[in-house]
Every structure is written in C-alpha cells, then in structure tokens.
Write an enzyme that holds these catalytic residues in place. Sequence first.
Site, mmCIF file in Angstrom:
data_model
loop_
_atom_site.group_PDB
_atom_site.id
_atom_site.type_symbol
_atom_site.label_atom_id
_atom_site.label_comp_id
_atom_site.label_asym_id
_atom_site.label_seq_id
_atom_site.Cartn_x
_atom_site.Cartn_y
_atom_site.Cartn_z
ATOM 1 N N ASP A 69 48.508 40.240 41.699
ATOM 2 C CA ASP A 69 48.424 41.599 41.176
ATOM 3 C C ASP A 69 47.461 42.491 41.949
ATOM 4 O O ASP A 69 47.619 43.712 41.961
ATOM 5 C CB ASP A 69 48.081 41.601 39.686
ATOM 6 C CG ASP A 69 46.831 40.809 39.339
ATOM 7 O OD1 ASP A 69 46.198 40.232 40.242
ATOM 8 O OD2 ASP A 69 46.489 40.771 38.138
ATOM 9 N N ASP A 446 35.546 38.003 36.084
ATOM 10 C CA ASP A 446 36.292 37.076 35.241
ATOM 11 C C ASP A 446 35.806 35.638 35.259
ATOM 12 O O ASP A 446 36.046 34.900 34.311
ATOM 13 C CB ASP A 446 37.792 37.078 35.582
ATOM 14 C CG ASP A 446 38.422 38.435 35.403
ATOM 15 O OD1 ASP A 446 38.201 39.048 34.351
ATOM 16 O OD2 ASP A 446 39.125 38.881 36.318
#
Length: 733
Positions: A69, A446
């Site tokens: 992505d 993350d």
Amino acid sequence: MLSSRISRRAVLAGTVAAAAITAVPAFPGAAAAATPSYRWRQVAIGGTGFVTGVLFHPSVRGLAYARTDIGGAYRWDDRSARWTPLNDDLGWDDWNLLGVEAMAVDPAHPDRVYLALGTYAQSWAGNGAVLRSENRGATWKRTDLSVKLGGNEDGRGTGERLLVDPRDSDTLWLGTRHDGLLKSTDRGATWAGASTFPGVPSAGGQGVTLLVAAGRTLYAGWGDSDGTSANLYRTSDGTTWEAVPGQPSGTNAKVPIRAAYDCHTRELYVTYANAPGPNGQSDGSVHKLATASGRWTDVTPVKPGGTTSDGSADTFGYGGVAVDARRPGTLVVSTNNRWAAVDTLYRTTNGGRTWTSLKDSAVLDVSETPFLTFGADEPKFGWWIQAVAVDPYDSKHIVYGTGATLYGTRDLKHWAPQIRGLEETSVRQLISPPTGEAHLLSGLGDIGVMYHERLTASPSRGMASNPVFGSATGLAQAATRPSYVVRTGFGDHGNGAFSNDGGKTWVPFATQPALAKDAPGPIATNADGSVLLWTFVHWDGTKYPAQRSTDNGATWSEVATCPKGATPLADPADPARFYAYDTDTGTLFASTDGGRTFSGRASGLPSGDSQFQLAAAPGRSGDLWLSAKTNGLYRSTDGGATFTKLTSCWASHTLAFGKSAKGADYPAVYQVGATETITGVYRSDDGAKTWVRVNDDRHQWGWIGAAIAADPRVHGRVYIATNGRGIQYGEPV
C-alpha cells in the site's frame, strides 16, 4: 494494523518568516560533486506492512509479483527465494506513486508487467500513473494519468483493478475509484474513458473494485452499489457492458472484493463484504457463477455473525480468493477483519460444497522475523488477509498477505514468512550508537522500537517489549552515557520506557503524565541521562506543555516555558542544556538549568512547518543545525543565540553526523536535501562547505524526510528512514 502514511504536511514546503540572519557566501564548488561509489542495502526487518496483492504468472514457473500500500511493488525470484523491489527509482517528487493500486501480467508475453500507481486520491495528492515493462520490471516506461488512484486508501486490498485483455494483449483495462473504467489500446501508453461502462461514480465511493477475465468475457466489480443495485458487470465484446443477471445482493454482498476464474469448471468465484476493507467489514459471503448457464450458488464457508467461545461477536467479511490451476474445483478464500476468532483461509476441493480451515492445522514459524509475535507468546495466523495466491505450478504452495507480512506454505500445514527482500516499514526515528553491539536502533510506525544487532537479519528480540508499542513517537540516547536510552510511543500498557543496556531490554516508566496515552510525543534525555524531557502532540495536531523527570519517569513536572509540542533536543556535551525549536514562531528556545526553564534566543527563523528538524553536532556544546526544508540549512555555534544560513544547499529536510573522514577535524555531515535540483542523500566531509550526493537515481525511495542517521564508527555509512521501504543503508565501496 499496519497502514502507516505520511500526512499532507509532510510533503508540503514550509513558509519563510522574515529573519534577521546572515548568509554564508557561496563556496566555490558548492554544487554537488560526482556521485561516489556507494552500495545500498536494506536493513532486514521483514515485511512489516500491508501486502495488498500477490500475483503468480500463469505461464512462468516461479515468477510472481507483490504489491504494497505504501512501499511499491516487488518481483519474486524463486531460485534465490527473495523479492526484488521494482520502484526504488521513484524520487522525492513522486512520493505519491509508491502506493500500488493494482498490477497485471500478460499471460501471452511473460516479460510484460504493468503497475497502476497512486497512494492517495485526495485533492492534495498528485495524479496516478501507469508503468509498463517489457523486462519484468527491470526498466519501466511511464504514462501519467489525469485521474487519482488510492493505493493506501480504503479498498486497497480489493482487485486487481488492472487487466490485460485476453483477446488482445495491446488492450488494457484500468478501474478507478472516482473516474469509472479506463481503456488503453496501445499497451498502456495512452488511456481514455470507457464511455459505455454503466457504473456511475459516487463521492467517496470505491468505483471499480476488480477486473477479471473468464475466458473471453471480462467482469468488473463495482463498489458504489447500495447493496440492492448491480455491483458486477460484464462484457463479451469489450464495448457493451451489462449487469450480470441473478447476482447476489444484500448487506453480505454489497461490495465485490476479489474474483477468480476456474477455467476447468468454467466457474467464477467472487468474495463479498459489506465494506471495502481492510477495516470496517462485519459481514460477507462467497458466491460462484457457472458462466455457461448463468447459475449462481452461495458457497460461503462460514456465515459471519455468530459468537466465539468467549461470547464475542464473530463478525468479518471475505477477502482473497485464488483457484488452483492444476485441480478443478479447488480454491482458497480468506476471511478479513475477523478480530475475535482471528482470520483464516478456507480451502475446498469440491467447488465450495465443503471447506477446511487451514488455520486449524497450521504450524507457524516466525523465527526469521520474530517481531510477528507482537510481544505475545505465539503469532496469530493473520489479519487484513485480502491477498491470496496459489502457485499455478505447485498446488500446495499458497501465499497470503497480512497487515504485516506474507506467509507461505509448501505442504498446507507448515507456514512461514515468505518475505525476504520485501521491506515496507514506515520509519520515524533512527539512532546509531557510538558503542555497543548494535550499530542501529529504530523507532517505527506500527511496530515500535527495534534493536538491530545485525543489519542483515531481523532483530532477534523482535519489537521492544515492556511495554510493547504500536507506533514509536520518540527515541533518544544519552550522549555521554550511551547505554541509557529512552523511548515513547502509542501503547495499551504504557507509553514510555528506559533502557540501561543500550536498548536490549527495557523498563517502563513507573508513572506517566495523563497526556501520554493519547498524545505521546518525542522525548529527550540529557547528556548523562539524569533528566528526561517529554513533549505531547495529539494526532489532530493539538500541542501540550512538556513534562520533566529526574527519576527515570517515576515522577513528572510540567515545564511551562518550553514551547508546546516542540521536539526537545539535548546538548551532547553539557548535561544542563536542552533546546527546543518553536516552529510556530521561528524561535529557538534554550535551557541552561537541566530543562527546568526555557527562554527564547534567536528569532525570525523559518516558521510554519512542524517538520523542521534541529540537530546537534556530537561532542560539542552549542553547535546546532536547523534543517528548514526548502527554506534551507542554518547553523549556530553559540547555543542558538544566533544562526547563520548556509548557501551550500538550498534545501535541507533532515540532518545527521557520522564518523569524520580521515584527516578531518569535524564529523561527517549527512542530509536529505538538495544542492541544486535533485532532492537526495548528501554527505559533506568539510563542515557543509561542499556536498557530494551519495545515493543515485536507482535508489531514491520516494519521500525520505522523516529521519537520517550516520554511523559514528564507520565513515561513510548512512541510514535512511523511508516511508514504506523500511530502513536503507549505504556505505562506500
């Protein structure tokens, strides 16, 4: 959930305030010299981002492609069992093209591959582009589009939205989110709207979610349906499109996610969900269409909506689907967004009459990428599973993408990350310690903080625990006591920790300010590690007063005179000194009492951009450097009382210091910046009088403005933080 993205502010230039500053006369030869010979490699972590698509070539054994992505596309080399990045040549100005919306191969021409690129479809992002290659992605030709694509937006796991027409290899189709269906008749060189396609885009909709060929008939999924109108269209002549008769409807078939065609049984399988995903799905289904008769059959393995053993709602959608090219009626589908019972793959060998959950018998081995336990005892089978592929030459070779990796099996039981060479981390902070086992510590989006004892293998300790973070927001080391390190970030069990062994092990702060939970910002520790200074910035940009601790985070007190939200910086030689740059006013603040109080010093400096970065030269007190993006590079040698603008470069985005060159009396200076027209990685061995560019046009990695570090033990080695291509490091050869 790994879907890190840079903000709009991260890619827009800051403003220049009126400044009473001096300018250094231009140095002879200030322009960049010839690029020295550098070798660039990836620091190994292993994936760490959302793999949104995997595509095996149907006619070449061992050839596959993957898309991500925010980190470009990759080609699989079966012999070396590694992924080769295909888009590292995209530079600073093309940062929006590192998100891959879709990819396609030509079954009749094995060396051809196509990519549709564009990370965001928002008004502030650039238009998309299509790349086409005749040599499996070794080189590309590019066509810029007049529409936007959304490789990092909702629905990025659907598709593929790009297709080579099986009737004519010169014809390609591209489904867009907001501009309908596009068609090219010259292998992607030019594009025009397919005016007869019936889908009418809606604001905020998904548009075309998938394109698939079933024999000579093309099918297009449409994501803007209300659940009752058509969401699957087909054409048999490339001109006339119609809604597929009898197609499923209702909440559990609102959005077609992916489709795959079994040429042996002439059946088309379609996965559905009530939202495009990867988040937000709570219902879904799997249906198959007998293309010869037009008969639809519901073959959903398990209906969403039940309860788990602990009483939690078992809600999810369906995502990936892949047929086995060697075995009629054999295929695999994935659940998606199934948090309570954990996502799985279901496999059938009889066209969907019965299914087996592959998760139930799976043995996961993540020893090569230990971070995948995320601080738990065992890894999960996966989440955000929308990319699934079955090797057309090996029925037991199945791969599936998750929000963090790509798992593969060769026997349907034993699974391990098949991720070597693919690095998608969004990197926030980097430190290269002057001593110790590790040459690098990293703060990541993350996946928290990592201790890199080796650059060529994923950290054996995985993510820093005690506590485990999601995204890291701060990482700092005591300059004269490098064994002491502190970190901050988003976490459910604490938002700050310190280490006394250089980052190997951690101890959480005994207490933390109330703001730390929702607005943990950067942190600094003074030169000897006796004082911590923590600032707080909410995700919406709201800034709060800094907090100070002198007991490893056991107690905290507010520092009202430190500019709110400013990134604190410790003086590397004097433990009593801290600095903070107020980007709102363009003022440098300093403390000489260990961070108790701050006062303004130089003012009239560039303002208006929170991405400006302040750095301090190692071993020197008061030697400060300010990277002000396209406003240039500034230096102070008096602790921030005055600054001088350097004219050896016109842009500086982030700066670091490394080991001095042989015979030099000042540390080597590295920056992501520009001396003329090219934004790249530069090194100076003469205190920024002259620069040489050390990266090249093949190694650019899009936007690299977050952080840079240089090795204090190896002259020439520099570490680059990317937003989707992990950590890259280069050194002279």
